[in-house]
Write an enzyme that holds these catalytic residues in place. Structure first.
Site, PDB file in Angstrom:
ATOM      1  NE  ARG B  52      -1.780  -2.016   3.276  1.00  0.00           N
ATOM      2  CZ  ARG B  52      -2.096  -2.441   4.497  1.00  0.00           C
ATOM      3  NH1 ARG B  52      -3.325  -2.276   4.957  1.00  0.00           N
ATOM      4  NH2 ARG B  52      -1.189  -3.015   5.262  1.00  0.00           N
ATOM      5  CG  ASP B  54       3.054   6.196   2.580  1.00  0.00           C
ATOM      6  OD1 ASP B  54       1.953   5.741   2.936  1.00  0.00           O
ATOM      7  OD2 ASP B  54       4.062   6.233   3.318  1.00  0.00           O
ATOM      8  CE1 TYR B 112       7.602  -0.011  -1.423  1.00  0.00           C
ATOM      9  CE2 TYR B 112       7.881  -2.004  -0.113  1.00  0.00           C
ATOM     10  CZ  TYR B 112       7.060  -1.036  -0.677  1.00  0.00           C
ATOM     11  OH  TYR B 112       5.705  -1.094  -0.496  1.00  0.00           O
ATOM     12  NE  ARG B 199       8.611   8.519   2.905  1.00  0.00           N
ATOM     13  CZ  ARG B 199       7.437   9.149   3.054  1.00  0.00           C
ATOM     14  NH1 ARG B 199       6.299   8.499   2.810  1.00  0.00           N
ATOM     15  NH2 ARG B 199       7.409  10.409   3.425  1.00  0.00           N
TER      16      ARG B 199
END
Lengths: 246, 246
Positions: B52, B54, B112, B199
């Protein structure tokens, strides 16, 4: 009064090209850069650019020149300008040049790159910076076609109709095709460019790549001196002004 | 009823993330994809995604799954969907999967990538897809710091505060730093990710690169199980969901 040469990069997606236009067409790079120069110096500066890029066309190495009485040290100019420019326009370098320097008229040659993304599925990250051609392309035929562009030619067939030009002769120093994965790059270096010249060349090469024209048609199209003989004008977002040499 | 798995790429710049949100937050990838599925099939389909993502986060290999009674042949799905999707979202592939397949719960691992652009001058072409860090970064120190992330750890220090999670343990299969020119890539492969995990990891590595934390602080931060001990949350545009493996 010092005369400055500044190198710019910009993402042309959201602009109506370099040149200041009637407001209805939207903001231009020249207008936004002039406003930043004005805020920085308090002077009304109208910068001249090496290449008057069209709406949607990008630059990695556009060069502008102007005179200013500002006392900002030359090495501070890029960061100072960047603090006033939007994030899709960036100053990359600055130098003091002689008063005779003119970003456009002093240029010896300019290098433009046209980028084709050749795949049936879209690439979301390069869509703003390339032309997606879904049909398979014959790279070798396109490369052979491109080779005919080098040399001194009358490029009237590769100039947008109605362009107010007298002399259609330009010297192409390099017209080279290369590829990387699904991308095809068409690099053209010339002493000058006619209106839409690279985009019509790219559109013609894609016709060759699709088998609708032959590589050997390029010299025939050049000799015809007629816009109608060449291929369609490739869309603007694939085009980028890479570098200007003085 | 056939169950489908579709791979998507998207430029997340103009979206409020994957998940459907109250309208005030702007359009979401899930909402736009559901609308396209609806138009294509006439059914109300609510696709489930592997990650999901951002607001502002991108994907090169997001995976979604859903059931449909549509009789469109599976190999036609990508092109059919692309004709209905905006140009910043693209379907790259489709396959029929077993009814138990769930894009999120069936995932074995996800990859990622966080991209840092390390230069004092902006890069207009990568600004939507990277985090510009102007200060010089110590790459070797960052790489050493990243190496401490591999393995099974409690990642509570690398999870946004207030996240409604019970189990903070995740297994990181790979946490690798590489570079190419002025770009630094931080690749993380894990069996699951906490909210803002990559992040916060990236923000912490930049603190190490700037000398404000040591590589050896990473195990100390992990052990503290406190969000306050880690570095700041890196901005969303540098993050991209590269691939999901089942």
């Amino acid at each position: 009064m010092p005369h400055l040469k500044i190198t710019l990069a910009y993402d042309g997606t959201n602009y109506a090209g370099w040149q200041v236009q009637p407001a209805a067409h939207g903001p231009t790079i020249q207008g936004v850069v002039a406003a930043a120069l004005n805020r920085l110096t308090g002077e009304r500066i109208c910068p001249v650019a090496a290449g008057r890029t069209d709406a949607g066309v990008h630059a990695r190495g556009q060069v502008i020149s102007f005179s200013t009485s500002s006392r900002i040290p030359v090495d501070r100019w890029p960061l100072a300008l960047n603090s006033l420019l939007p994030e899709d326009i960036a100053a990359l370098g600055a130098e003091v040049v002689s008063p005779e320097f003119h970003a456009r008229y002093s240029a010896r040659w300019k290098w433009y790159r046209y980028t084709i993304y050749n795949h049936s599925l879209p690439d979301v990250f390069s869509r703003r910076y390339s032309w997606q051609v879904r049909h398979p392309l014959d790279f070798a035929a396109m490369a052979r076609g491109a080779s005919y562009f080098t040399g001194r030619h009358d490029f009237r067939s590769f100039c947008a109709a109605g362009s107010p030009v007298r002399n259609y002769e330009r010297e192409v120093l390099k017209a080279n095709l290369s590829r990387e994965g699904n991308f095809i790059f068409f690099d053209v270096v010339a002493n000058g460019f006619l209106y839409h010249m690279v985009r019509i060349m790219a559109g013609t090469l894609v016709e060759i790549g699709r088998g609708r024209l032959l590589p050997e048609d390029v010299p025939v199209i050049l000799a015809a001196r007629s816009r109608e003989k060449a291929g369609p004008t490739a869309p603007p977002q694939g085009l980028c002004l890479e570098r200007v040499e003085y």
